[in-house]
Scaffold this motif. Structure first.
Motif: not given
Length: 359
Positions: A164-181, A184-187
């Motif tokens: 959904t994000i890629k279709a609507r906002i294609p030119n902004v970096p996206v990182i998925s994270i979990s504060n528990e595990t 994505g923190y390395d990114e």
């Protein structure tokens, strides 16, 4: 510590020398509490307030210091310093002030990157995300989308969000994270560079404060779980504060924003909705509103599926809010001008008649 560790650069130094500000200390506003400011300098942190002249000549809230500002000040002791001037800002994150007619609220200044945080389990809202991205683009700030709490959703749901994000906002970096595990923190840490300033944007309860704590390695921000009765995040961060991270990055945490209004965002809209703006150049009428006009290329593209219908609706809504804000600012300026004229005439009559009344 050097000023460069707080984000000071050659442009600020050039301005300081050109304006003859060598006699003052230079520092960065790291916290704000009811028009008193904590300012970090080479000599340490000082509690400061502005001069009476700055207060008197201020035309709006934008003329007051904000977290992230570089200021020229005279430091007397840790509990007392006077700010004389704000150095020019290279970026200003702002929105309409809630409950204040035609005024701007500054979120933070001199920001290089903004982490726009949403929770994947319940907070994700693509329309609100486009709003934050538009504010960033209009403020000369590079946005990075962060989808948090991925440990609470499965991969199918996460991939749906990312599509959904890629279709609507294609030119902004996206990182998925979990504060528990810490997934994505390395990114995120790879983006954070020494001397650059970052901020967190997002609603209450999306995990911003936990992310700040984890990135800093300290419990700097108070956190609390989602309210079970309202299903909304509790607003734990009550002020803006600047934090120096271990790798030299500078982070500003902001209170969660339940309202994300549109102010001066023309450039931001053009960048976020670049497809709509590009197609609008081919509309039959130069003043096309893209709502009902014959020969509108934007409407044609929506009907043909070239532009997402929901994104188009969000664009129109933000355009309407921007126009409304501009009209309120114009109305406020008109009223201020009328009051100024009345005061000028009153003073003239006082000088002429000695009592303020004409015969």
């Amino acid at each position: 510590m050097k000023l460069e560790d707080l984000g000071y650069n050659r442009q600020f130094e050039t301005y300081r020398l050109e304006q003859g500000l060598e006699v003052f200390e230079i520092g960065r506003v790291v916290a704000e509490h009811k028009e008193r400011y904590a300012v970090n300098t080479l000599k340490g942190e000082f509690e400061a307030e502005i001069t009476g002249n700055m207060r008197f000549t201020a035309r709006s809230r934008e003329d007051f210091p904000a977290v992230g500002d570089w200021v020229a000040l005279t430091a007397y002791d840790p509990d007392f310093a006077i700010i004389h001037q704000i150095l020019p800002r290279f970026s200003v994150l702002k929105r309409p002030a809630v409950g204040h007619f035609g005024e701007i609220q500054i979120i933070a200044t001199n920001i290089d990157f903004a982490f726009v945080v949403q929770a994947g389990d319940r907070d994700f809202n693509i329309n609100r995300l486009e709003r934050y991205i538009t504010i960033c683009h209009s403020s000369n700030v590079h946005p990075v989308i962060v989808i948090g709490k991925t440990d609470l959703i499965d991969d199918v749901k996460l991939n749906e969000i990312l599509r959904t994000i890629k279709a609507r906002i294609p030119n902004v970096p996206v990182i998925s994270i979990s504060n528990e595990t810490r997934r994505g923190y390395d990114e995120i840490t790879s983006i954070i560079k020494n001397g650059k300033t970052y901020c967190m944007l997002g609603s209450s309860g999306v995990g911003k404060s936990t992310l700040v704590n984890n990135l800093s390695g300290k419990t700097l921000m108070k956190t609390e779980t989602i309210s079970e009765s309202t299903n909304k995040g509790r607003h734990m961060t009550t002020h803006r504060e600047l934090i120096i991270l271990g790798n030299g990055g500078i982070l500003i945490d902001n209170p969660g924003m339940r309202e994300v209004g549109m102010a001066d965002v023309e450039t931001g809209l053009e960048t976020t909705f670049d497809t709509i703006i590009r197609l609008s150049q081919n509309c039959r009428f130069k003043d096309c509103t893209h709502t009902c006009e014959a020969g509108c290329e934007v409407i044609r593209a929506v009907e043909n599926g070239e532009i997402d219908r929901a994104s188009y609706g969000n664009y129109l809504k933000m355009q309407k809010e921007k126009a409304h804000f501009e009209s309120t600012v114009a109305e406020r300026k008109r009223k201020d001008k009328m009051i100024g004229k009345w005061v000028k005439n009153y003073k003239k009559n006082v000088k002429k008649n000695g009592n303020g009344y004409t015969d």
